[in-house]
Motif scaffolding. Structure first.
Motif, PDB file in Angstrom:
ATOM      1  N   UNK A  55       0.830  -1.218   0.000  1.00 28.92           N
ATOM      2  CA  UNK A  55       0.000   0.000   0.000  1.00 28.92           C
ATOM      3  C   UNK A  55       0.866   1.270   0.000  1.00 28.92           C
ATOM      4  N   UNK A  56       2.117   1.112   0.407  1.00 26.00           N
ATOM      5  CA  UNK A  56       3.044   2.251   0.367  1.00 26.00           C
ATOM      6  C   UNK A  56       3.080   3.084   1.622  1.00 26.00           C
ATOM      7  N   UNK A  57       2.482   2.620   2.712  1.00 21.99           N
ATOM      8  CA  UNK A  57       2.604   3.435   3.927  1.00 21.99           C
ATOM      9  C   UNK A  57       3.640   2.882   4.903  1.00 21.99           C
ATOM     10  N   UNK A  58       4.433   1.981   4.432  1.00 21.06           N
ATOM     11  CA  UNK A  58       5.610   1.551   5.174  1.00 21.06           C
ATOM     12  C   UNK A  58       6.683   1.222   4.142  1.00 21.06           C
ATOM     13  N   UNK A  59       7.771   1.937   4.257  1.00 22.75           N
ATOM     14  CA  UNK A  59       8.837   1.713   3.260  1.00 22.75           C
ATOM     15  C   UNK A  59      10.070   1.083   3.904  1.00 22.75           C
ATOM     16  N   UNK A  60       9.872   0.553   5.113  1.00 25.93           N
ATOM     17  CA  UNK A  60      11.022  -0.043   5.801  1.00 25.93           C
ATOM     18  C   UNK A  60      11.248  -1.482   5.339  1.00 25.93           C
ATOM     19  N   UNK A  73       8.471   4.271  -5.000  1.00 30.45           N
ATOM     20  CA  UNK A  73       8.852   4.408  -3.594  1.00 30.45           C
ATOM     21  C   UNK A  73       7.639   4.835  -2.789  1.00 30.45           C
ATOM     22  N   UNK A  74       6.748   5.572  -3.452  1.00 31.48           N
ATOM     23  CA  UNK A  74       5.548   6.043  -2.772  1.00 31.48           C
ATOM     24  C   UNK A  74       4.336   5.717  -3.650  1.00 31.48           C
ATOM     25  N   UNK A  76       1.289   6.391  -3.119  1.00 29.30           N
ATOM     26  CA  UNK A  76       0.126   7.190  -2.721  1.00 29.30           C
ATOM     27  C   UNK A  76      -0.860   7.405  -3.876  1.00 29.30           C
ATOM     28  N   UNK A  79      -3.816   5.064  -4.313  1.00 23.51           N
ATOM     29  CA  UNK A  79      -4.789   4.836  -3.245  1.00 23.51           C
ATOM     30  C   UNK A  79      -6.216   5.228  -3.611  1.00 23.51           C
ATOM     31  N   UNK A  80      -6.360   6.172  -4.514  1.00 26.85           N
ATOM     32  CA  UNK A  80      -7.721   6.640  -4.815  1.00 26.85           C
ATOM     33  C   UNK A  80      -8.436   5.765  -5.849  1.00 26.85           C
TER      34      UNK A  80
ATOM     35  N   UNK B 309      -4.426  10.630   5.272  1.00 32.89           N
ATOM     36  CA  UNK B 309      -3.469  10.336   4.203  1.00 32.89           C
ATOM     37  C   UNK B 309      -3.596   8.867   3.793  1.00 32.89           C
ATOM     38  N   UNK B 310      -3.822   8.011   4.788  1.00 34.04           N
ATOM     39  CA  UNK B 310      -3.944   6.582   4.515  1.00 34.04           C
ATOM     40  C   UNK B 310      -5.180   6.246   3.685  1.00 34.04           C
ATOM     41  N   UNK B 397      10.791   9.199   2.257  1.00 29.35           N
ATOM     42  CA  UNK B 397      10.007   9.193   1.011  1.00 29.35           C
ATOM     43  C   UNK B 397       9.892  10.561   0.386  1.00 29.35           C
TER      44      UNK B 397
END
Lengths: 209, 398
Positions: A55-60, A73-74, A76, A79-80, B309-310, B397
């Motif tokens: 989903x891209x909300x953790x890049x670790x 990398x992102x 975001x 998401x829509x 944002x999520x 990011x």
């Protein structure tokens, strides 16, 4: 859309901590269109992390993830319209009502009409709670709201992080029907995490983490 | 929905506090700056505030000096000593006409016939407090511009005209009267047209352009008589207390009142800058206050923003509410400031115009207010977006 995970591994896990995984440290794991996947593992093995990486909300993580061959990398922007997500911790807004929480997402996408949303709420047996604040709901009720909210957008993949953990068998049946209906309607894929096998839903592939 | 959600994150007291402080700060800045522009010409008319901090000095005339007139002149040594004083910025000597001068008129409808002896002095143009295009002279011109002390006019209007039943004259009327000047000496004479082109508050003498006087002194005067009885001295700091001590010790005469007024103006100017400085401090504090409040709001609602944002709200959309809100509050506060500042200006102008005769300066309140508004809004919008972006997007990011 095709999602590919290449040699991924959470940065917080050492190689020795990962054993016999169908996803972590695998050269290429593919999530294809129109398929249903189950990611199965015990608690603490990083099921949520995999979904968050996608989903891209953790890049670790080490390794890479591509979406239709594009490395991002992102994620975001997806998401829509491309990826929807039912979070394990719901990520609802306690100061808003059930309807407002769902509508908050829907105003971004204009995917469903008010009537359609109301029908969905009725279907999950929450119509009497439509105007109640979310912080007044039980965990099971919140989980149903979170699932409905995730359905209020166009998607090619829906990620479900232990979506039935607080639901009884009757409600799981109702919710499963709705999810499958929406997934089929949108020709989308489904990636679900769970502690155990799921009998109510047929998966194309089960991956052990 | 988003509005309802984000509205709850605001703290009314912080917003009211910001609106009030920015209003007070901006109002003080606008009023003091406008007041400074309004009062500037008045001060430069009344004294020599900006070019300035200067005074004319001469030697005190005593009974002995009336017998031995030589003692009223400054020696070169005395002038050098004056120049070397720590309070002296520079010195300008008065040139005196050493020839005979007569002013007279021919009979016309407007000007009565008169004939009088006159004297002329000149001083470097830099020290004049009158600005006029007519203040020039060349040997080919048959016109001599004259500047007289404003006191002379007052003396005539309130003394002579009053007691003799003559009409009072305004500066404008006097400036339109043309008369003749005859200069003579060294068995020669020459007639010139002349007019009073200005009134000085600074120099208590009848002034003509320096070029004319040096030319005429050579032509008609006695160069050996060209001595200095008065000098104009410009101070580094008129509030320096050693000035009066030095003049008293050396028995020099100085217009203390003018020096005091210069000091007053100097203090007034300092006070004005101090008030502007305080206003700037208030504005900086109120900006820091609202930025701190916003940061607190952002930190306290970090989870809310992350959740938004999520579910697909980008940071621009999340920031928009705060941008619009803070910008609106700033616009409202500054518009109120502009209105209030204009009221205050009207009030003080009414008072000042009752006391002094001065020309209205341009109103900068609106322009300055709009400029400050624009600067603040741009700064807030950039900072709000930056802070929210930093919260919702992990650092690696961005």
């Amino acid at each position: 859309m095709l999602i590919e995970l290449n040699n991924i591994k959470p940065t917080y896990m050492s190689d020795s901590e990962i054993s016999e995984s169908d996803i972590y440290l695998q050269e290429n794991v593919q999530f294809k269109k129109n398929k249903k996947y189950l990611i199965k593992a015990n608690s603490g093995h990083g099921k949520t992390s995999v979904l968050n990486f996608i989903y891209g909300n953790n890049t670790n993580f080490n390794g890479s993830i591509s979406y239709n061959g594009i490395f991002r990398n992102n994620a975001f922007d997806l998401r829509k319209s491309k990826i929807s997500y039912v979070f394990q911790d719901f990520k609802l807004f306690p100061s808003l009502t059930v309807f407002q929480n769902i509508q908050l997402k829907n105003t971004l996408t204009n995917h469903k009409t008010v009537e359609e949303i109301e029908n969905l709420i009725e279907e999950v047996l929450l119509l009497h709670k439509k105007d109640s604040l979310v912080n007044k709901l039980s965990l099971g009720q919140k989980q149903r709201v979170a699932i409905l909210r995730a359905l209020c957008q166009p998607f090619e993949f829906i990620l479900l992080d232990e979506p039935f953990s607080h639901l009884d068998r009757e409600n799981i049946k109702i919710i499963t029907n709705i999810i499958v209906r929406e997934v089929n309607k949108q020709n989308a894929s489904l990636i679900m995490t769970s502690l155990d096998e799921m009998n109510l839903l047929t998966f194309d592939k089960v991956l052990n983490l | 929905m988003l509005f309802k959600l984000q509205k709850r994150t605001l703290v009314v007291s912080q917003i009211v506090g910001y609106a009030l402080t920015i209003f007070v700060g901006i109002t003080i800045i606008l009023v003091t700056t406008q007041f400074y522009f309004d009062i500037k010409p008045l001060l430069s008319q009344q004294t020599d505030m900006f070019k300035s901090k200067s005074a004319v000095i001469s030697k005190n005339i005593s009974v002995f000096k009336t017998i031995d007139k030589e003692k009223i002149y400054f020696t070169n040594k005395e002038i050098k000593e004056l120049e070397n004083q720590s309070f002296t910025k520079c010195i300008s000597k008065f040139n005196t006409a050493t020839f005979k001068i007569n002013a007279y008129s021919k009979k016309t409808e407007t000007v009565p016939v008169f004939y009088t002896d006159l004297f002329f002095e000149s001083i470097s143009d830099t020290y004049l407090d009158v600005e006029t295009d007519e203040w020039k002279w060349e040997p080919t011109l048959d016109f001599i511009p004259i500047i007289i002390p404003e006191n002379y006019l007052n003396l005539y209007n309130f003394g002579f005209a009053e007691s003799q039943g003559l009409p009072v004259l305004s500066k404008n009327t006097i400036s339109q009267i043309e008369f003749n000047i005859q200069v003579s000496g060294n068995y020669k004479f020459k007639d010139y047209k002349s007019k009073i082109v200005g009134f000085s508050n600074k120099v208590n003498s009848i002034l003509v352009p320096a070029e004319f006087l040096s030319w005429a002194n050579k032509e008609f005067g006695n160069l050996s008589r060209n001595r200095t009885s008065r000098v104009l001295i410009e101070f580094n700091d008129p509030s320096d207390k050693t000035i009066l001590e030095y003049f008293n010790e050396n028995n020099y005469s100085i217009n203390k009142e003018k020096l005091e007024f210069s000091k007053l103006v100097f203090f007034f100017k300092s006070a004005m800058f101090f008030v502007i400085f305080i206003a700037l401090v208030i504005i900086i504090l109120s900006i820091s206050f609202i930025l701190l409040s916003l940061n607190l709001i952002i930190q306290r609602n970090k989870e809310l923003f992350l959740n938004l944002y999520n579910i697909g709200y980008n940071y621009n959309r999340i920031a928009k509410f705060y941008q619009v809100f803070i910008s609106s509050i700033t616009v409202l506060s500054i518009i109120t400031s502009v209105i209030v500042s204009n009221f205050i200006r009207d009030y003080y102008l009414e008072k000042i115009t009752n006391l002094f005769d001065f020309t209205l300066h341009r109103n900068y309140i609106l322009i300055l207010g709009l400029l400050l508004m624009l600067m603040l809004i741009i700064a807030y919008n950039i900072l709000i977006i930056r802070n929210i972006k930093r919260i919702v997007i992990p650092r690696n990011e961005i």
